[in-house]
Enzyme design. Sequence first.
Site, mmCIF file in Angstrom:
data_model
loop_
_atom_site.group_PDB
_atom_site.id
_atom_site.type_symbol
_atom_site.label_atom_id
_atom_site.label_comp_id
_atom_site.label_asym_id
_atom_site.label_seq_id
_atom_site.Cartn_x
_atom_site.Cartn_y
_atom_site.Cartn_z
ATOM 1 N N SER A 183 0.814 -1.214 0.000
ATOM 2 C CA SER A 183 0.000 0.000 0.000
ATOM 3 C C SER A 183 0.849 1.267 0.000
ATOM 4 C CB SER A 183 -0.970 -0.001 1.192
ATOM 5 O OG SER A 183 -0.271 0.185 2.396
ATOM 6 N N LYS A 241 0.627 4.221 6.817
ATOM 7 C CA LYS A 241 0.031 5.131 5.827
ATOM 8 C C LYS A 241 0.638 6.525 6.030
ATOM 9 C CE LYS A 241 -3.071 2.249 4.042
ATOM 10 N NZ LYS A 241 -2.269 1.082 4.438
#
Lengths: 418, 139
Positions: free
Chosen positions: B60, B96
């Site tokens: 990700s 993230k």
Amino acid sequence: MWYALVDCNNFYASCEKVCNPALWKRPVVVLSNNDGNVIARCALAKALGIAMGAPFHQCKEIIARHNVAVFSSNYALYGDMSRRVMETLATCAPYVEVYSIDEAFLLCDIPLAEATDYALQVKRRVMQWTGIPVSISMGATKTLAKLANHIAKKRTENGVFILAGDSYCQSLLETIDIAEIWGIGSRYARMLRQHDICNVWQLIHADDSFIKKTMTVVGLRTVYELRGIPCIQWEDAPPPKKAIVSSRSFGSPVTEHAQLKEAAAHYSAIAASKLRRQQGATGAVTVFVSTNPFKDEPQYSSSATVVLDMHSAYTPDIIAAAHTALCSIYRQGYRYKKVGIMLTDIVPSQELSPTLFTCMINYEKRYRLMQALDSVNRQHGRGTVYFASEGVVRPWSMRRRYLSPRYTTHWDEIPIVT
Amino acid sequence: MPIQLIVYQLLPLKAPLYLMAIKAGFPSPADDYVEKTLDLHEHLIRHPAATFFVRVSGDSMAPLITHGDILVVDRALTPHSGSIVIAAVNGELTVKRLMEQHGSSMLVADNDAYQPIALTPEVDCTLWGVVVHVIRTVA
């Protein structure tokens, strides 16, 4: 100067939660060695009514019904998290005295008016840096700080309590039972009650000569501390241990001499590495064995001590001594539950001087070998390199069915992020 | 791209290797010039008590962070907009980028294939730490 006691809340259960957010809203309990009893409960597990020390097998129903997460004790994790908490505290105060795996005293030089803010800041920092929630209590002495901890845990929302200034008053101190005082055992508590001294306020105002007569000067020191006069010494570093014990109960009973020898060698190796960590050398190795006293079967327990020709921190010396001791006490036909090693007569290794008989040994080579061994095991985890006599399969090893990963001390077990 | 060669040793230097120190004679004049070898720990870790290592699973945050990387996470730092963070979302740790705009916050994946997560009160999310280094084995 104020003494602050920082106490980690439900320490083992909190450690299990730090790296595993899936547990943050679940009740968590931690079991003792061999998964026998509950030794730590998070707040959610306490609220379910799971008692401290409850046998695991008696809690199985409530654990299943409420989806309680269960863990075997993971001392690699708890030891490392404890180090993190203590190091964080060292950034908050000029003096930190580590009192136990989950408690420390701080000495802080701040005005009373700022004490609450200071305590909240320390609490926030420990939580942010390590993920461990703590309670903080303060007082003019260690005994008062320890007493205030009882209030911080039981009677406050934020886990902070300062027992000084306005709060150090009759109306509060009257509500605290003398049994809560650090250093007053149940025997003294019973004796004091017979003299109508039942709460902290009454003890503070007791007659000095009466206290000295009934509780010796040690008891008087406690009363002085309660009055706000520091009498208990500050110990920067805990003194080196005078004895080192390494012992565990077996997962299942052991009958064979060969398996007992393996276990004795294994605990000798652990004790020897602890010994080297405190830079000590031992002069006497004691081995003890026992059967399970709670089983209705033939009982036997014994111990033997081998005195070494000279002090040593060399694992093979200690294993050899342990085997000699074990041979002398092993009896066939018993189901052994436990074997343990105790090292005593510990001296600092630098105080040893070579004698006529010892100069034959190549000390430097032995020392380097032990250093290499300890360094590999420190870097790659305990048991990476071990002595063949410790056994490979270890059928006797203890039960730890619900062990969590060693998140902070093993490369293969660090948390996974997506 | 300039390449800097750093010589380091993985085992931090410990106490001297002699059992009995012998103090005799004059100290060596070279003692003052003894350089210790570089310790990578000292270089990568500012707050030892607050630093954790985690391993990445998935892509990700590609291409900056890829599957199998080890991240050095410092919990003592305060994240700001643009920081790469570890967050606990719905009971899992995730890496993230924290983005703050017009008073609202989002967790954004560097890889476009992943949807951003808006941090609203309904979302079960706690910031866990700030990523300070990426360790990747290339040989």
